[in-house]
Design an enzyme around this catalytic site. Structure first.
Site, PDB file in Angstrom:
ATOM      1  N   HIS A 232       1.459   3.510   8.428  1.00 49.27           N
ATOM      2  CA  HIS A 232       0.708   4.559   9.119  1.00 49.27           C
ATOM      3  C   HIS A 232       1.723   5.306   9.978  1.00 49.27           C
ATOM      4  O   HIS A 232       2.722   4.716  10.399  1.00 49.27           O
ATOM      5  CB  HIS A 232      -0.375   3.959  10.032  1.00 49.27           C
ATOM      6  CG  HIS A 232      -1.409   3.161   9.306  1.00 49.27           C
ATOM      7  ND1 HIS A 232      -2.419   3.741   8.562  1.00 49.27           N
ATOM      8  CD2 HIS A 232      -1.602   1.824   9.203  1.00 49.27           C
ATOM      9  CE1 HIS A 232      -3.184   2.789   8.035  1.00 49.27           C
ATOM     10  NE2 HIS A 232      -2.698   1.624   8.404  1.00 49.27           N
TER      11      HIS A 232
ATOM     12  N   ASN B 225      -6.716   0.926  -2.039  1.00 51.29           N
ATOM     13  CA  ASN B 225      -7.430   1.694  -0.995  1.00 51.29           C
ATOM     14  C   ASN B 225      -6.768   3.046  -0.724  1.00 51.29           C
ATOM     15  O   ASN B 225      -6.410   3.375   0.401  1.00 51.29           O
ATOM     16  CB  ASN B 225      -7.578   0.876   0.299  1.00 51.29           C
ATOM     17  CG  ASN B 225      -6.262   0.371   0.841  1.00 51.29           C
ATOM     18  OD1 ASN B 225      -5.262   0.274   0.123  1.00 51.29           O
ATOM     19  ND2 ASN B 225      -6.236   0.036   2.114  1.00 51.29           N
TER      20      ASN B 225
ATOM     21  N   HIS C 168      -8.863 -10.215   0.170  1.00 55.91           N
ATOM     22  CA  HIS C 168      -8.690 -10.092   1.615  1.00 55.91           C
ATOM     23  C   HIS C 168      -9.887 -10.802   2.237  1.00 55.91           C
ATOM     24  O   HIS C 168     -11.025 -10.325   2.145  1.00 55.91           O
ATOM     25  CB  HIS C 168      -8.658  -8.609   2.005  1.00 55.91           C
ATOM     26  CG  HIS C 168      -8.529  -8.369   3.475  1.00 55.91           C
ATOM     27  ND1 HIS C 168      -7.553  -7.566   4.013  1.00 55.91           N
ATOM     28  CD2 HIS C 168      -9.240  -8.816   4.539  1.00 55.91           C
ATOM     29  CE1 HIS C 168      -7.665  -7.540   5.339  1.00 55.91           C
ATOM     30  NE2 HIS C 168      -8.692  -8.283   5.676  1.00 55.91           N
TER      31      HIS C 168
ATOM     32  N   ARG D  65      -0.176   4.477  -0.691  1.00 53.95           N
ATOM     33  CA  ARG D  65      -0.909   5.620  -0.111  1.00 53.95           C
ATOM     34  C   ARG D  65      -1.098   6.840  -0.994  1.00 53.95           C
ATOM     35  O   ARG D  65      -1.689   7.817  -0.540  1.00 53.95           O
ATOM     36  CB  ARG D  65      -0.228   6.089   1.190  1.00 53.95           C
ATOM     37  CG  ARG D  65       0.040   5.008   2.226  1.00 53.95           C
ATOM     38  CD  ARG D  65      -1.212   4.319   2.638  1.00 53.95           C
ATOM     39  NE  ARG D  65      -1.041   3.502   3.837  1.00 53.95           N
ATOM     40  CZ  ARG D  65      -1.846   2.498   4.159  1.00 53.95           C
ATOM     41  NH1 ARG D  65      -2.859   2.168   3.377  1.00 53.95           N
ATOM     42  NH2 ARG D  65      -1.655   1.805   5.243  1.00 53.95           N
TER      43      ARG D  65
ATOM     44  N   ASP E  92       2.507  -6.971   2.452  1.00 52.86           N
ATOM     45  CA  ASP E  92       1.387  -6.138   2.902  1.00 52.86           C
ATOM     46  C   ASP E  92       1.902  -4.848   3.556  1.00 52.86           C
ATOM     47  O   ASP E  92       1.406  -4.431   4.605  1.00 52.86           O
ATOM     48  CB  ASP E  92       0.463  -6.896   3.860  1.00 52.86           C
ATOM     49  CG  ASP E  92      -0.857  -6.165   4.076  1.00 52.86           C
ATOM     50  OD1 ASP E  92      -1.135  -5.190   3.340  1.00 52.86           O
ATOM     51  OD2 ASP E  92      -1.613  -6.557   4.984  1.00 52.86           O
TER      52      ASP E  92
ATOM     53  N   HIS F 111      -2.536 -12.791   2.503  1.00 50.01           N
ATOM     54  CA  HIS F 111      -2.169 -12.902   3.926  1.00 50.01           C
ATOM     55  C   HIS F 111      -3.017 -13.904   4.715  1.00 50.01           C
ATOM     56  O   HIS F 111      -3.801 -13.524   5.585  1.00 50.01           O
ATOM     57  CB  HIS F 111      -2.154 -11.548   4.614  1.00 50.01           C
ATOM     58  CG  HIS F 111      -3.243 -10.579   4.234  1.00 50.01           C
ATOM     59  ND1 HIS F 111      -4.548 -10.947   4.052  1.00 50.01           N
ATOM     60  CD2 HIS F 111      -3.206  -9.249   4.014  1.00 50.01           C
ATOM     61  CE1 HIS F 111      -5.260  -9.883   3.734  1.00 50.01           C
ATOM     62  NE2 HIS F 111      -4.461  -8.841   3.692  1.00 50.01           N
TER      63      HIS F 111
ATOM     64  N   HIS G 151       0.881  -1.175   0.000  1.00 53.10           N
ATOM     65  CA  HIS G 151       0.000   0.000   0.000  1.00 53.10           C
ATOM     66  C   HIS G 151       0.913   1.216   0.000  1.00 53.10           C
ATOM     67  O   HIS G 151       1.642   1.436   0.970  1.00 53.10           O
ATOM     68  CB  HIS G 151      -0.868   0.033   1.256  1.00 53.10           C
ATOM     69  CG  HIS G 151      -1.745  -1.169   1.436  1.00 53.10           C
ATOM     70  ND1 HIS G 151      -3.070  -1.183   1.092  1.00 53.10           N
ATOM     71  CD2 HIS G 151      -1.485  -2.410   1.945  1.00 53.10           C
ATOM     72  CE1 HIS G 151      -3.598  -2.369   1.376  1.00 53.10           C
ATOM     73  NE2 HIS G 151      -2.656  -3.134   1.901  1.00 53.10           N
TER      74      HIS G 151
HETATM   75  O1  DOR Z   1      -3.662  -4.149   8.252  1.00 52.47           O
HETATM   76  C1  DOR Z   1      -4.009  -3.798   7.139  1.00 52.47           C
HETATM   77  N1  DOR Z   1      -3.740  -2.581   6.656  1.00 52.47           N
HETATM   78  N2  DOR Z   1      -4.711  -4.656   6.372  1.00 52.47           N
HETATM   79  C2  DOR Z   1      -5.311  -4.250   5.237  1.00 52.47           C
HETATM   80  O2  DOR Z   1      -5.992  -5.020   4.642  1.00 52.47           O
HETATM   81  C3  DOR Z   1      -5.186  -2.850   4.773  1.00 52.47           C
HETATM   82  C4  DOR Z   1      -3.981  -2.243   5.300  1.00 52.47           C
HETATM   83  C5  DOR Z   1      -3.933  -0.746   5.114  1.00 52.47           C
HETATM   84  O3  DOR Z   1      -4.185  -0.276   4.014  1.00 52.47           O
HETATM   85  O4  DOR Z   1      -3.607  -0.047   6.075  1.00 52.47           O
END
Ligand code: DOR
Length: 444
Positions: free
Chosen positions: A309, A95, A180, A65, A305, A234, A63
């Site tokens: 954050h 996402n 997922h 972002r 994955d 996962h 991801h």
């Molecule tokens: O822990 C996760 N974070 N699982 C996910 O499926 C999405 C991901 C995120 O985008 O932060």
């Protein structure tokens, strides 16, 4: 007249499908042109003595972002982290904000990556109620890694929870769908367990093994009914592995380094919300079951994955704290440490991180060291002992759950289509990553 190459990798220990042995590799025009004894000269001679030369590692779940959450990561920082970690290609998840659910959003990501991405890349489109009709068209677009389905809510709003909707997605196209698998109804039902605030140790109680098993079981039934194959991302439980082992014709399987390495309750006591991700890190018995499945060939690939954050966001009290942890930069040293400790062979590592993702997603010209393939290499020192630290992390989030991890085995150089983009911890040149090509899609 001796042959002329752009690059010759000299005297490395090369891992090919045929075995592991000393060889030189000649590269011309970004492709592997010769393997073995390579007489001739080159623009650049790279001395790989003492290093293992692996096909470039493909991280098929990250991801990054951008757009929308650039305070956590962007395409430049996330792919710099990839290159520093020995990863040569990433497949990025939808996402973001806006979500990657339209051809325009996909084109926007490809345009943003041009000239800024350090490694090759492709983007998943997210399945949503509004775009089922156009998924088949989108998965044919160049630079598209395929379709991603969230059966349970995670970070962001993408969700395809009901059987009817999942069935419609599976009926919509032809490439393998990445899923997922957590059961949304059970997640909603059990949320009360943590709603008033709880220790992050409760995360695998709320999102328990049954939540994952239910979704994977439902998914396999839908796959049987529709004939469309899936890739279960996962996988975290012993029970799902037993089920998936009986359905190898229907579904392929991913595990992450963190589910293979961390276990609750210890990781939650030590790392708090930094260990919070979806699906959760579970206890030791599940961790060992994942290793058993990996050992027995049930696991097809490893993806990180990578889900950064900020520490500020992670410091919110659980469960307001977001789920996810970075991982693209630490995948190689963490997994090589498992190789050093005898949990998997180096060839199985390559199978899981290069050949596996290439086979599952139908990647053209990547995933093995073979003449005619892209000259993507991950050069590693299997004997190097180094400690992973937060200060090494190039992701904008600036932390890793593996801070303090004593690694045995380290990425020394990353070579992308014949260009050295990382050597000894330094990025080199400029960001020249390109879209990955897939066999089912047209060229860019
Ligand atoms: O822990 C996760 N974070 N699982 C996910 O499926 C999405 C991901 C995120 O985008 O932060």
């Amino acid at each position: 007249m001796p042959d002329r190459y752009d690059l010759i990798l000299r005297n490395g220990t090369v891992v090919t499908a045929a075995g592991i042995g000393l060889a030189d590799i000649g590269v011309r025009d970004g492709r592997i042109a010769a393997i073995g004894a390579v007489p001739g000269s080159a623009e650049l001679d790279f001395d790989a003595t003492g290093l293992h030369v692996l096909p470039g590692v493909i991280d098929s779940q990250v991801h990054l972002r951008e757009p929308g959450f650039e305070h956590k990561e962007d395409l430049a920082t996330g792919t710099a982290a990839a290159a520093l970690g020995g990863v040569t290609a990433v497949f990025e998840m939808p996402n973001t904000k806006p979500t990657t659910t339209t051809p325009e959003a996909l084109a926007d990501k490809l345009a943003r990556a041009a000239g800024r991405a350090w490694v090759d890349h492709a983007f998943f489109v997210g399945a949503a109620a509004e775009n089922i009709e156009s998924l088949a068209e989108m998965e044919r677009l160049p630079g598209c890694a395929g379709v991603k389905v969230f059966m349970g809510s995670s970070t962001g709003s993408l969700l395809v929870a009901e059987d009817e909707a999942v069935r419609a997605v599976l009926r919509s196209g032809f490439r393998r769908v990445a899923v997922h698998a957590e059961d949304e109804a059970r997640l909603v039902e059990r949320k009360a367990l943590v709603d008033g605030g709880a220790h992050p140790r409760m995360h695998p109680e709320w999102r328990d093994a049954e939540t994952a098993l239910r979704a994977t079981s439902r998914l396999l039934r839908l796959v049987e009914a529709t004939g469309r194959r899936v890739h279960v991302l996962h996988v975290t439980t012993a029970e799902e592995m037993a089920l998936l082992a009986r359905h190898r014709d229907l579904a392929s399987v991913e595990v992450t380094p963190q589910h293979l390495t961390l276990a609750g309750p210890e990781c939650y006591d030590r790392l708090g919300t930094l260990a919070q991700m979806n699906p959760p890190i579970r206890d030791e018995s599940h961790r060992l079951a994942l290793w058993r499945a990996l050992d027995q060939g049930v696991v097809d690939c490893i993806g990180s994955d990578h889900a950064p954050h900020t520490l500020d966001e992670k410091s919110k009290p659980y469960p307001q704290s977001p789920s996810g942890m970075p991982g693209v930069q630490t995948l190689v040293p963490v997994m090589l440490t498992h190789v050093a400790e005898g949990r998997l062979s180096l060839q199985r590592f390559v199978d899981l991180t290069s050949a596996g993702p290439a086979r599952l997603y139908g990647v053209a010209r990547k995933g093995r060291v073979a003449v005619g393939y892209d000259a993507d290499f991950t050069l590693v020192d299997l004997a190097a002992r180094r400690t992973i630290t937060n200060s090494w992390i190039a992701s904008r989030c600036g932390w890793t759950p593996f801070d303090g991890f004593k690694a045995i085995g380290w990425p020394i150089a990353t070579i992308l289509r014949g260009r050295v983009v990382m050597h000894d911890g330094q990025l080199i040149g400029d960001a020249a990553g390109r879209p990955v090509m897939f066999q089912e899609c047209g060229p860019l």
